[in-house]
Design an enzyme around this catalytic site. Structure first.
Site, PDB file in Angstrom:
ATOM      1  N   HIS A 181       0.833  -1.215   0.000  1.00 45.74           N
ATOM      2  CA  HIS A 181       0.000   0.000   0.000  1.00 45.74           C
ATOM      3  C   HIS A 181       0.869   1.268   0.000  1.00 45.74           C
ATOM      4  CE1 HIS A 181      -3.856  -2.123   0.923  1.00 45.74           C
ATOM      5  NE2 HIS A 181      -3.046  -2.982   1.485  1.00 45.74           N
ATOM      6  N   ASN A 203     -10.240  -2.808   2.641  1.00 42.98           N
ATOM      7  CA  ASN A 203      -9.979  -2.800   1.205  1.00 42.98           C
ATOM      8  C   ASN A 203     -11.279  -2.591   0.440  1.00 42.98           C
ATOM      9  OD1 ASN A 203      -7.203  -3.270   1.329  1.00 42.98           O
ATOM     10  ND2 ASN A 203      -7.419  -5.493   1.232  1.00 42.98           N
TER      11      ASN A 203
HETATM   12 FE1  HDD Z   1      -2.412  -4.772   5.577  1.00 45.56          FE
HETATM   13  C1  HDD Z   1      -0.992  -1.729   5.213  1.00 45.56           C
HETATM   14  C2  HDD Z   1      -5.414  -3.516   4.414  1.00 45.56           C
HETATM   15  C3  HDD Z   1      -3.780  -7.920   5.636  1.00 45.56           C
HETATM   16  C4  HDD Z   1       0.381  -5.920   7.027  1.00 45.56           C
HETATM   17  N1  HDD Z   1      -3.074  -2.987   4.918  1.00 45.56           N
HETATM   18  C5  HDD Z   1      -2.327  -1.842   4.837  1.00 45.56           C
HETATM   19  C6  HDD Z   1      -3.130  -0.771   4.332  1.00 45.56           C
HETATM   20  C7  HDD Z   1      -4.379  -1.270   4.100  1.00 45.56           C
HETATM   21  C8  HDD Z   1      -4.334  -2.660   4.481  1.00 45.56           C
HETATM   22  C9  HDD Z   1      -5.559  -0.525   3.559  1.00 45.56           C
HETATM   23  C10 HDD Z   1      -2.645   0.647   4.069  1.00 45.56           C
HETATM   24  C11 HDD Z   1      -2.870   1.529   5.249  1.00 45.56           C
HETATM   25  C12 HDD Z   1      -2.430   2.928   4.918  1.00 45.56           C
HETATM   26  O1  HDD Z   1      -3.061   3.544   4.044  1.00 45.56           O
HETATM   27  O2  HDD Z   1      -1.458   3.365   5.509  1.00 45.56           O
HETATM   28  N2  HDD Z   1      -4.201  -5.565   5.043  1.00 45.56           N
HETATM   29  C13 HDD Z   1      -5.338  -4.870   4.701  1.00 45.56           C
HETATM   30  C14 HDD Z   1      -6.457  -5.772   4.675  1.00 45.56           C
HETATM   31  C15 HDD Z   1      -6.002  -7.010   4.995  1.00 45.56           C
HETATM   32  C16 HDD Z   1      -4.583  -6.881   5.251  1.00 45.56           C
HETATM   33  C17 HDD Z   1      -7.881  -5.367   4.353  1.00 45.56           C
HETATM   34  C18 HDD Z   1      -6.750  -8.300   5.112  1.00 45.56           C
HETATM   35  C19 HDD Z   1      -7.846  -8.414   5.760  1.00 45.56           C
HETATM   36  N3  HDD Z   1      -1.800  -6.588   6.166  1.00 45.56           N
HETATM   37  C20 HDD Z   1      -2.512  -7.761   6.148  1.00 45.56           C
HETATM   38  C21 HDD Z   1      -1.750  -8.827   6.778  1.00 45.56           C
HETATM   39  C22 HDD Z   1      -0.564  -8.255   7.192  1.00 45.56           C
HETATM   40  C23 HDD Z   1      -0.619  -6.858   6.799  1.00 45.56           C
HETATM   41  C24 HDD Z   1      -2.207 -10.251   6.952  1.00 45.56           C
HETATM   42  C25 HDD Z   1       0.608  -8.852   7.899  1.00 45.56           C
HETATM   43  C26 HDD Z   1       0.591  -9.929   8.616  1.00 45.56           C
HETATM   44  N4  HDD Z   1      -0.593  -3.973   5.966  1.00 45.56           N
HETATM   45  C27 HDD Z   1       0.390  -4.624   6.621  1.00 45.56           C
HETATM   46  C28 HDD Z   1       1.573  -3.751   6.942  1.00 45.56           C
HETATM   47  C29 HDD Z   1       1.112  -2.376   6.386  1.00 45.56           C
HETATM   48  C30 HDD Z   1      -0.244  -2.699   5.787  1.00 45.56           C
HETATM   49  C31 HDD Z   1       2.885  -4.271   6.474  1.00 45.56           C
HETATM   50  C32 HDD Z   1       2.061  -1.638   5.458  1.00 45.56           C
HETATM   51  C33 HDD Z   1       2.051  -0.210   5.914  1.00 45.56           C
HETATM   52  C34 HDD Z   1       1.337  -0.227   7.157  1.00 45.56           C
HETATM   53  O3  HDD Z   1       0.918  -1.485   7.445  1.00 45.56           O
HETATM   54  O4  HDD Z   1       1.126   0.716   7.869  1.00 45.56           O
HETATM   55  O5  HDD Z   1       1.813  -3.698   8.305  1.00 45.56           O
END
Ligand code: HDD
Length: 704
Positions: free
Chosen positions: A87, A160
């Site tokens: 993202h 999402n």
């Molecule tokens: Fe995630 C960012 C949505 C599963 C780890 N995720 C991130 C963002 C969104 C989502 C919208 C961007 C937030 C922003 O605008 O800063 N992610 C989801 C959804 C998931 C999902 C709807 C499933 C239901 N994500 C998911 C899993 C993991 C992560 C299973 C790790 C185990 N996601 C992350 C992250 C991020 C992220 C690496 C990257 C930047 C942040 O968190 O702040 O931690």
């Protein structure tokens, strides 16, 4: 404290009050006349010369002594922070959430019970796979993350535009993301799922099949961020005053309806305007066309959840609206653009662990992993445990107070001796600090566990195909054709035959016709079906899973490009603009030269855009208002021919005056219900412009 929101040099032009003076080397300085406008170093030292470094002689070397130069360059060198691992590319906006229906029976959270109360929000939309500098329109999931600054602490609903996910357990997330991002050895492709490693992962992980249906549907190529649905994806709980729990799924529904681009269009937009979605969101808010969403919930008791033939803790499953209806309880309006992209959109940190009392997580193994990941990732991105003090992340609806102290970038000067709890300093008249609140504080639902410690997936997660089948079979014919064609496109970019074959083998468990369509589109033999872990079941179709026909047709919030030439009829142009605007859309005048055109009546008409920079992919409908001579000029202009050919090919409504017919003919435009002569009236054009001309598609494209 000085207002740090605006820096004097950015808000007020120094030229207004400041006089230009000639420097010692003859160079021009814009001098400040007041202390408020004065340029300083980060430590407040006034800067006398921002044009020249300090040198040993006019033509000599730069001196180490020049702290003004060193500070400026050093700050610049460190201006970037690590982009989000997923993202990374996003666009943000401020707004508010208003509750219209209380959930007091189910939750004690004030944000879900105080009808009429407005809560500030910050929203960040994003693509998943591409880097921060990638384009806005690849085929991808869109992130829809909302930070509610609630009175009981921040609530982050990090969702999402698709209600399900690729994987069931967070332990697979790094593998999923590695597979979709640029391939490890070659560093490409950027922001694209159409490559070997992604489809290798997909084929080997049948649990991703349902999500693949969504990602290959037109939902993954949205027309605008203002027109996407949003979903909390994971199942959460609501907790009421009595400590009773209800399962909940969260939904956002756009007021403007959901509309997508055509694939060929999305690809061309990427070149024409890489910032298409970001610009669209920014411009709409700046123009006062505030995007709005309904907020809804699906509520389920434990008993209802137990009766479902799938596990609601499995994020690869959707709860059809036809089984559990969506109850609309509020609305969200985005009405303010960020002041500063970096400070707000880049530094905003969303945490699924940000939940106020009255909302709770579930045991969904994907969500459980997320509860760790987001807090952790902020440390590497924002570099400090104090990232919650960055203004966009601060709990604005209520104070935060605890005994956590110090750390990098601590901006609070906590007073008093008490930095531990319990303490009895208050007994002596000193500040003792905050205390826990057993009644009002956050509590977790007492979930009975009592299982053995295992690394096992529940057998209730074993069915990987029924919901994929449900999705595919619930689509309209148009959408099914797009979905099948998208898989053909992606698998055609896959180079390894065995990867394609494995995906096809899995697709046979979804739907035999889909698998055959894809195999025919690839011109390969259909392999035998893979053995599913659980036999897929047929479910009743869910029309709510469609886009086509789900929302009413409208031109509101969309854009119409009007191509004009010298000699065009000014009255027709004026009428076109006014009727488009009356329908709630934006009208943009496009001319061969940006200075504009001389109309038939001799008047000059200024253009908004030049033809070469305004291909029709940037508009939802187009109009061609030209003179005979003007049309002749355009016949020699490839950009004009492409303008019409693409508008027709992308199923758009096309209004025209009779003089434009030769150009339409050259572009291969065949008259149909979406091609209207506007010299006599605009009704037919406006009606056609409020949707796409689906009936045209089979005449111009061989879909799978
Ligand atoms: Fe995630 C960012 C949505 C599963 C780890 N995720 C991130 C963002 C969104 C989502 C919208 C961007 C937030 C922003 O605008 O800063 N992610 C989801 C959804 C998931 C999902 C709807 C499933 C239901 N994500 C998911 C899993 C993991 C992560 C299973 C790790 C185990 N996601 C992350 C992250 C991020 C992220 C690496 C990257 C930047 C942040 O968190 O702040 O931690």
């Amino acid at each position: 404290m000085a207002d740090r929101k605006t820096s004097p040099t950015t808000k007020k032009s120094a030229t207004k009050k400041g006089a230009s003076i000639i420097g010692t080397g003859g160079e021009v300085h814009q001098a400040s006349s007041t202390a408020e406008e004065r340029l300083t170093t980060n430590h407040g030292v006034p800067v006398s010369d921002n044009q020249n470094s300090l040198r040993g002689g006019r033509r000599g070397p730069t001196l180490l002594e020049d702290f003004v130069l060193r500070e400026k360059i050093q700050h610049f060198d460190h201006e970037r922070i690590p982009e989000r691992i997923v993202h990374a590319r996003g666009s943000g906006a401020h707004g508010y959430f208003e509750l219209t229906d209380s959930l007091a029976k189910f939750s004690r959270a004030r944000i879900l019970t105080e009808v009429g109360a407005r809560t500030e929000v910050f929203v960040r939309f994003s693509t998943v796979a591409g880097g921060a500098g990638s384009v806005d329109t690849p085929r991808d999931v869109r992130g829809f993350a909302v930070k509610f600054y609630s009175k009981e602490g921040n609530w982050d609903l990090v969702g999402n535009n698709i209600p399900v996910f690729f994987i069931q357990d967070a332990i697979k997330f790094p593998d999923l993301i590695h597979s979709v991002k640029m391939e490890a050895d070659r560093g490409y492709p950027q922001a694209a799922s159409a490559h070997d490693t992604f489809w290798d992962f997909v084929g080997l992980m049948p649990e991703s099949t349902h999500m693949i249906m969504w990602v290959m549907s037109d939902r993954a190529i949205p027309r605008s961020l203002r027109m996407i649905e949003g979903f909390g994806v994971n199942t959460f709980r609501l907790l009421n005053d009595k400590g009773e729990a209800t399962f909940v799924k969260f939904h956002w529904r756009p007021k403007l309806g959901t509309q997508s681009t055509c694939w060929d269009e999305a690809v061309k937009i990427a070149g024409a305007d890489p910032d298409y979605h970001r610009r669209d969101l920014y411009d709409a808010i700046a123009a006062g066309n505030f995007p709005e969403w309904e907020f809804g919930v699906q509520l389920l008791s434990q008993k209802q959840a137990d009766a479902l033939p799938f596990d609601i803790l499995d994020a690869t499953k959707v709860i059809p609206e036809e089984l559990v209806p969506i109850r609309v309880i509020g609305r969200m309006v985005l009405d303010r653009n960020p002041d500063n992209f970096f400070a707000e959109t880049e530094q905003v940190a969303f945490l699924p662990t940000n939940i106020p009392p009255g909302i709770d997580v579930s045991e969904d193994p994907l969500l459980q992993g997320r509860l760790f990941s987001y807090q952790d990732t902020q440390l590497s991105r924002l570099g400090t445990v104090n990232f919650h003090q960055i203004p966009v992340n601060r709990a604005k609806g209520c104070p935060f107070q605890n005994f956590q102290r110090d750390g990098h970038m601590q901006t609070e000067a906590f007073s008093g001796r008490a930095n531990y709890e319990p303490n009895s300093l208050a007994d002596t008249g000193e500040a003792g600090g905050p205390r826990e609140d057993p009644k009002g504080g956050f509590r977790s639902f007492a979930v009975p566990l009592g299982d053995t410690k295992v690394r096992l997936r529940s057998e209730t997660f074993a069915d990987h195909y029924s919901h994929a089948r449900l999705f595919y079979r619930s689509q309209t014919e148009i959408e099914q054709a797009h979905l099948a064609s998208a898989i053909v496109f992606e698998l055609s970019k896959v180079a390894l035959d065995h990867i394609r074959a494995r995906v096809l083998a899995n697709l046979r468990n979804v739907d035999e016709t889909l698998a055959s369509r894809v195999a025919a589109g690839l011109s390969v033999e259909l392999p035998s079906a893979s053995s599913p872990a659980a036999e897929p079941r047929d479910m009743d179709a869910s029309p709510a899973l469609r886009i086509v026909g789900k929302y009413p047709d409208t031109l509101a919030g969309r854009a119409v490009g009007i191509l004009v030439t010298d000699g065009a009829d000014g009255a027709v142009v004026a009428k076109t603009v006014s009727s488009v605007e009356a329908a709630g859309a934006t009208a943009k005048l496009i001319a061969p030269k940006v200075g504009g055109v001389t109309l038939k009546n001799g008047k000059l008409l200024k253009a908004d855009m030049q033809l070469a920079g305004a291909p029709s992919v940037l508009f939802d409908a187009v109009a061609l208002i030209v003179s005979k001579d003007g049309c002749e000029q355009l016949l020699k202009e490839a950009a004009a021919v492409d303008f019409c050919r693409d508008a027709f090919g992308h199923l758009k409504a096309m209004g025209h005056t009779p003089e434009g017919q030769p150009l339409l003919d050259k572009a291969g435009v065949v008259p149909d219900a979406g091609v209207a002569d506007i010299s006599k009236g605009h009704d037919a054009f406006l009606k056609a412009a409020s949707t796409r001309q689906w009936a045209r598609e089979p005449t111009i494209r061989n879909l799978a």
